[in-house]
Design a protein around this motif. Structure first.
Motif, PDB file in Angstrom:
ATOM      1  N   GLU A 190       0.691  -1.196   0.087  1.00  0.00           N
ATOM      2  CA  GLU A 190      -0.068  -0.221  -0.071  1.00  0.00           C
ATOM      3  C   GLU A 190       0.985   1.288   0.053  1.00  0.00           C
ATOM      4  O   GLU A 190       1.636   1.496   0.933  1.00  0.00           O
ATOM      5  N   MET A 191       0.775   1.976  -1.107  1.00  0.00           N
ATOM      6  CA  MET A 191       1.899   3.060  -1.134  1.00  0.00           C
ATOM      7  C   MET A 191       0.898   4.401  -0.793  1.00  0.00           C
ATOM      8  O   MET A 191      -0.359   4.600  -0.724  1.00  0.00           O
ATOM      9  N   GLY A 192       1.703   5.386  -0.430  1.00  0.00           N
ATOM     10  CA  GLY A 192       1.403   6.496   0.095  1.00  0.00           C
ATOM     11  C   GLY A 192       2.305   7.541   0.311  1.00  0.00           C
ATOM     12  O   GLY A 192       3.553   7.156   0.450  1.00  0.00           O
ATOM     13  N   LYS A 193       1.975   8.740   0.517  1.00  0.00           N
ATOM     14  CA  LYS A 193       2.901   9.953   1.275  1.00  0.00           C
ATOM     15  C   LYS A 193       3.301   9.627   2.787  1.00  0.00           C
ATOM     16  O   LYS A 193       2.409   9.366   3.454  1.00  0.00           O
ATOM     17  N   ALA A 194       4.374   9.826   2.923  1.00  0.00           N
ATOM     18  CA  ALA A 194       4.788  10.136   4.400  1.00  0.00           C
ATOM     19  C   ALA A 194       4.229  11.155   5.267  1.00  0.00           C
ATOM     20  O   ALA A 194       4.163  12.303   4.721  1.00  0.00           O
ATOM     21  N   PRO A 195       3.465  10.942   6.354  1.00  0.00           N
ATOM     22  CA  PRO A 195       2.893  12.139   7.258  1.00  0.00           C
ATOM     23  C   PRO A 195       3.590  13.124   7.279  1.00  0.00           C
ATOM     24  O   PRO A 195       3.111  14.392   7.300  1.00  0.00           O
ATOM     25  N   ASP A 196       4.917  12.946   7.347  1.00  0.00           N
ATOM     26  CA  ASP A 196       5.971  14.280   7.616  1.00  0.00           C
ATOM     27  C   ASP A 196       6.518  14.817   6.577  1.00  0.00           C
ATOM     28  O   ASP A 196       7.186  15.719   6.632  1.00  0.00           O
ATOM     29  N   ASN A 197       6.242  14.215   5.153  1.00  0.00           N
ATOM     30  CA  ASN A 197       6.480  14.950   4.125  1.00  0.00           C
ATOM     31  C   ASN A 197       5.366  14.808   2.974  1.00  0.00           C
ATOM     32  O   ASN A 197       5.579  13.966   2.143  1.00  0.00           O
ATOM     33  N   PRO A 198       4.305  15.554   3.228  1.00  0.00           N
ATOM     34  CA  PRO A 198       3.122  15.346   2.248  1.00  0.00           C
ATOM     35  C   PRO A 198       3.439  15.845   0.612  1.00  0.00           C
ATOM     36  O   PRO A 198       2.655  15.317  -0.002  1.00  0.00           O
ATOM     37  N   ASP A 199       4.605  16.266   0.519  1.00  0.00           N
ATOM     38  CA  ASP A 199       4.777  16.800  -0.716  1.00  0.00           C
ATOM     39  C   ASP A 199       5.844  16.024  -1.294  1.00  0.00           C
ATOM     40  O   ASP A 199       6.178  16.075  -2.570  1.00  0.00           O
ATOM     41  N   GLY A 200       6.282  14.872  -0.743  1.00  0.00           N
ATOM     42  CA  GLY A 200       7.373  13.965  -1.038  1.00  0.00           C
ATOM     43  C   GLY A 200       6.853  12.713  -1.940  1.00  0.00           C
ATOM     44  O   GLY A 200       5.581  12.856  -2.414  1.00  0.00           O
ATOM     45  N   PRO A 201       7.578  12.044  -2.538  1.00  0.00           N
ATOM     46  CA  PRO A 201       7.173  10.963  -3.487  1.00  0.00           C
ATOM     47  C   PRO A 201       6.683   9.742  -2.530  1.00  0.00           C
ATOM     48  O   PRO A 201       6.673   9.845  -1.443  1.00  0.00           O
ATOM     49  N   GLU A 202       5.814   9.131  -3.135  1.00  0.00           N
ATOM     50  CA  GLU A 202       4.943   7.956  -2.523  1.00  0.00           C
ATOM     51  C   GLU A 202       6.245   6.849  -2.364  1.00  0.00           C
ATOM     52  O   GLU A 202       7.020   6.378  -2.771  1.00  0.00           O
TER      53      GLU A 202
END
Length: 380
Positions: A190-202
């Motif tokens: 399950e891919m997603g963005k890190a909570p501490d880096n919402p603008d970062g890569p999945e």
């Protein structure tokens, strides 16, 4: 008996091969080793007057190590049956001494083998397979969320931390183990963005395990045979894998009885093997499957002979063989190739000589099949 010459670097036999002959080294030398893909783990050297394949005296059917000529080597090839006849005809006291020495040598070889494997720098060496896959199973089983039907979901960071801190398994190997499961469609990321880096890569956020039972069956299967020194059952036989795959495909729509047993018509299985795999089935093929621990019953019905087997067991064995194949590739490449295309079984190409037992192509003049050890009878 016959004299054979092997050039420097030529493989005399590989670990896991069926013992069909014993070799007495007359001149030259051979390296006893383990061949893992493109990597060779050296164990020890044998020279003039030493014997290769003597484990057959203890009833072993397959070679526990490989033998590679380190220089031009001349050997006397002695068929197993000839050796057994001479051994059985020896005085009882001599037979006891020979068996005692052979057993002592077997223990020494196992000690050397274990010691060398401990120093193996492969991504997932033999002695670490059960531990690595067991660590992933126990982490998922203990920390996983079962609220989603048919799945066990584990937070990715939790998976890596718990596996390392409690199970002692490194994050890198854990990730590759899960890559194997994802590749075989036993798990999903399950891919997603890190909570501490919402603008970062999945990034990987969670792992969804789709069948923990098969994962458990695999590492239990592996540890049982590995520590029983039955590494021959942990070597993938491509022909057996193709046959087992065919059996499972033919019973896809069959409903197991209350004991979990299904049946496949022998005629239908035979026709499938001939048309799809280029194999003419005979008793040697079933003996080969049984040699890998796969047994089935034959029952005569109104439509002919029916092959009966436990569906759940065969699926588990087939999945274990697929995992073993992926581990071999992992150790050879250094990583699990998620983009690799699935190899499809190829029919035997016509034209050249072939083994009547397993249909593998043979070199002209071969006396034994290099794949299954079947004795080749020259045409009259």
């Amino acid at each position: 008996m016959s004299v054979k010459t092997f050039k420097k670097g030529e493989v005399i036999y590989k670990d896991g091969d069926k013992i069909t002959s014993v070799y007495l080294i007359q001149t030259g030398a051979a390296n006893q080793c383990l061949i893992r893909g493109k990597k060779t783990i050296d164990l020890f050297q044998l020279g003039s007057s030493h014997i290769l394949g003597d484990q057959v005296i203890l009833g072993q059917n397959t070679h526990p190590t490989s033998a590679v000529a380190t220089t031009e080597t001349k050997v006397l090839e002695i068929p197993v049956e000839t050796l057994k006849q001479q051994y059985e005809g020896a005085p009882q006291m001599l037979k006891v001494i020979i068996k005692s020495l052979a057993d002592r040598l077997r223990l020494a070889v196992n000690d050397v083998r274990s010691s060398k494997l401990e120093k193996d720098s492969s991504p997932c060496p033999e002695d670490q397979v059960a531990k690595a896959f067991g660590a992933v199973f126990h982490t998922a089983n203990h920390k996983g969320d079962r609220s989603t039907p048919g799945r066990v979901v584990v937070d990715w960071n939790m998976m890596k931390q718990y596996s390392q801190r409690v199970m002692g398994e490194g994050p890198k190997r854990v990730e590759q183990v899960i890559n194997v499961l994802v590749k075989l469609k036993l798990a999903l990321y399950e891919m997603g963005k890190a909570p501490d880096n919402p603008d970062g890569p999945e990034e990987i956020q969670k792992v969804h395990f789709l069948d923990l039972g098969l994962l458990e069956s695999f590492f239990e299967f592996y540890q049982y045979y590995y520590f029983k020194n039955r590494s021959d059952l942990l070597k993938v036989d491509e022909l057996c894998q193709q046959m087992l795959d065919a059996l499972l495909k033919l019973c896809e729509n069959e409903q197991p009885d209350r004991f979990g047993i299904v049946g496949v018509e022998f005629a239908k299985f035979s026709e499938h093997c001939k048309n799809e795999l280029g194999i003419n089935l005979n008793n040697d093929h079933f003996a080969r499957l049984e040699g890998k621990g796969v047994f089935m019953k034959r029952k005569t019905g109104s439509t002919g002979v029916i092959l009966q087997f436990e569906l759940k067991e065969f699926r588990s064995v087939f999945q274990s063989w697929k995992m073993l194949r992926e581990i071999e590739k992992w150790n050879e490449k250094g990583f699990v190739d998620m983009d690799e295309k699935e190899d499809k079984p190829k029919k035997k190409t016509a034209g050249g000589p072939a083994c009547p037992a397993c249909a593998v192509e043979l070199q002209a003049g071969a006396k034994f099949c290099h794949e299954c050890g079947h004795k080749i009878v020259a045409a009259a």
